[in-house]
Design an enzyme around this catalytic site. Sequence first.
Site, PDB file in Angstrom:
ATOM      1  N   HIS A   1     -12.458  -2.544  10.872  1.00 33.22           N
ATOM      2  CA  HIS A   1     -11.307  -2.889  10.030  1.00 33.22           C
ATOM      3  C   HIS A   1     -10.988  -4.376  10.091  1.00 33.22           C
ATOM      4  CE1 HIS A   1      -6.808  -3.489   9.787  1.00 33.22           C
ATOM      5  NE2 HIS A   1      -7.069  -2.968   8.600  1.00 33.22           N
TER       6      HIS A   1
ATOM      7  N   ASN B   1      -3.930   5.265   3.622  1.00 37.36           N
ATOM      8  CA  ASN B   1      -3.043   4.659   4.629  1.00 37.36           C
ATOM      9  C   ASN B   1      -2.108   5.670   5.291  1.00 37.36           C
ATOM     10  OD1 ASN B   1      -3.365   1.940   2.619  1.00 37.36           O
ATOM     11  ND2 ASN B   1      -3.564   1.618   4.826  1.00 37.36           N
TER      12      ASN B   1
ATOM     13  N   LYS C   1     -13.121  -0.989  -2.380  1.00 36.36           N
ATOM     14  CA  LYS C   1     -12.145  -0.014  -1.892  1.00 36.36           C
ATOM     15  C   LYS C   1     -10.803  -0.263  -2.565  1.00 36.36           C
ATOM     16  CE  LYS C   1     -10.147  -0.069   2.268  1.00 36.36           C
ATOM     17  NZ  LYS C   1     -10.117  -0.061   3.747  1.00 36.36           N
TER      18      LYS C   1
ATOM     19  N   LYS D   1      -6.610   1.216  -2.903  1.00 38.66           N
ATOM     20  CA  LYS D   1      -5.565   1.982  -2.234  1.00 38.66           C
ATOM     21  C   LYS D   1      -5.103   3.156  -3.095  1.00 38.66           C
ATOM     22  CE  LYS D   1      -5.225  -0.912   1.266  1.00 38.66           C
ATOM     23  NZ  LYS D   1      -5.429  -0.532   2.677  1.00 38.66           N
TER      24      LYS D   1
ATOM     25  N   ASP E   1       0.853  -1.172   0.000  1.00 38.65           N
ATOM     26  CA  ASP E   1       0.000   0.000   0.000  1.00 38.65           C
ATOM     27  C   ASP E   1       0.896   1.231   0.000  1.00 38.65           C
ATOM     28  OD1 ASP E   1       0.918   0.267   2.617  1.00 38.65           O
ATOM     29  OD2 ASP E   1      -0.916  -0.531   3.508  1.00 38.65           O
ATOM     30  N   ALA E   2       0.334   2.391   0.325  1.00 40.51           N
ATOM     31  CA  ALA E   2       1.110   3.635   0.232  1.00 40.51           C
ATOM     32  C   ALA E   2       2.287   3.657   1.197  1.00 40.51           C
ATOM     33  CB  ALA E   2       0.195   4.830   0.474  1.00 40.51           C
ATOM     34  N   LYS E   3       2.183   2.960   2.332  1.00 44.65           N
ATOM     35  CA  LYS E   3       3.293   2.952   3.298  1.00 44.65           C
ATOM     36  C   LYS E   3       4.539   2.299   2.718  1.00 44.65           C
ATOM     37  CE  LYS E   3       0.941   0.786   6.519  1.00 44.65           C
ATOM     38  NZ  LYS E   3      -0.392   0.663   5.869  1.00 44.65           N
TER      39      LYS E   3
ATOM     40  N   GLU F   1     -15.701  -4.946   6.135  1.00 43.93           N
ATOM     41  CA  GLU F   1     -14.577  -5.080   5.210  1.00 43.93           C
ATOM     42  C   GLU F   1     -14.323  -6.545   4.879  1.00 43.93           C
ATOM     43  OE1 GLU F   1     -10.279  -2.979   4.513  1.00 43.93           O
ATOM     44  OE2 GLU F   1     -10.806  -3.491   6.577  1.00 43.93           O
TER      45      GLU F   1
END
Length: 390
Positions: free
Chosen positions: A320, A220, A187, A189, A38-40, A340
Site C-alpha cells: 500500500h 475502504n 484502481k 474507489k 473515499d467511502a469513509k 500502487e
Amino acid sequence: MTTTEAQNAPGRTSGAVDAISQVDLSLVRLPLHAPISDAKVLTGRQKPLTEIAFLFAEIRTEGGFEGVGFGYSKRAGGPGMYAHAQEIAGELIGEDPNDIAKIWDKLVWAGASMGRTGLTTQAIAAFDIALWDLKAKRAGLPLAKLLGAHRDSVRCYNTSGGYLSSPIEQILDNVTASLARGIGGIKIKVGQPDTREDLRRVAKVREHLGDTFPLMVDANQQWDRATAQRLGRELERFDLTWIEEPVDCYDAEGHARLAAALDTPVATGEMLTSVSEHWDLIRQDASDFVQPDAPRVGGITPFLRIMTLADHRKLSLAPHFAMEIHLHLAAAYPGVTWLEHFEWLEPMFHERLELDNGRMLVPDRPGLGFSLTDQARAWTSDRVTVTAAG
C-alpha cells in the site's frame, strides 16, 4: 527547531564497523492540490483528506554514511508519531547501523508500555527504513539488489486518479492520463451509500479501459458482510483484478468467507500495523493479495517477515502507498506483485521513478534512491537533531 543530546548513549562496541552519531527528525506536512474523499468520508466516518503528515528520519554515522526513511499519517497522528520518535531517537546513538533487527527490538522496548502496534511502530518505521537505506548505500546497491531481487520492474497500478470526490467524467480523464504515462492497471474507489452508483462508475471505467485491462476497486472497509457478498457477486462481470478492503480490516473471518465465495480475488491489509495482525489474515486465508505498508507495520524489518509468511501461503503481494519504498520490496518478493502508484509524494524528492509498458523500473541508484528537495524542507513544521552526550 531544537537540538537535543542523547543521555546515557551506549558506547560503540569494539567489533562495530561503524556507529550512529546523529539522527535528524523532521515533521513535514504535504498539502494536497484538492481535498479528496473515499467511502469513509461519504459514510461520515472521516473528513476529506487535505494534507499528509510525514515523519522523516535522517541517520548519520561516524564513518560518513547517511540514510533517510519516513513514516506518515493521512489524518490525525503525525505530531504524536513525531513526539514518540523524539523520545526514543537517543537509543540509536552509538549503535552499529548494520544491526538493524537488534535496533528495531531496542526501539520497541524503549516504548513498550505504549504497545507494539499503531503509533509506536509507525514511529519506529522511519528509523528502520533509514537504516536499510543506509545499509544499501554502504554496499553501493539499490535496496532491491541488497535484499535479493526477483525482477527489475514491478507491475504498477494507479489509485490517485480514482477517488469518489471526482465525478466520473474526471475519473475517465484521469484514466486516460495514467495510460499515457505508462500505468499498467487502474484502481477506483467504491463504497458509496448508493451501491447502484458504484456499479455505474465501475461499468464506465471498464468500458473505457476495454475488457482485459487490469481494473481494481477499493471499498475502504465500508461494506458489511452481506453487502460485500452481494456487491462482490454483481462485480464479477467486470473481471476485476481484485476487490480491496470490502469489510472492516480487522474482520479476518469476514474477508475469508468472501474470498472463498467469490471468483474475484480479495485484497486487504493496508491498515494493519504489525506482523501478528497480518498473520491473522494470512493464516485464515482471508485475502488473495496481501497489502502491507512498511511505514505502518514498523518498517522494512517487519515487512520482510510478512513477505515470508505470504510467500509460505503462495499469496500475491500488493503493498500500500509509498511506492518509493515498496518498489524495492515488491521486486524482492518471489510471487506475483503489484505496486500502487501515487504521484503525491513527487514534490518532496529530487528523483523520479520511471514507468515502462505498465511496469515501474527499479532504479539503479544506491539505497532507496531518493533525496529530499528544498520544497520538502519548506514544508517542515518542526525539526530536531539528536547527537551523543558531550
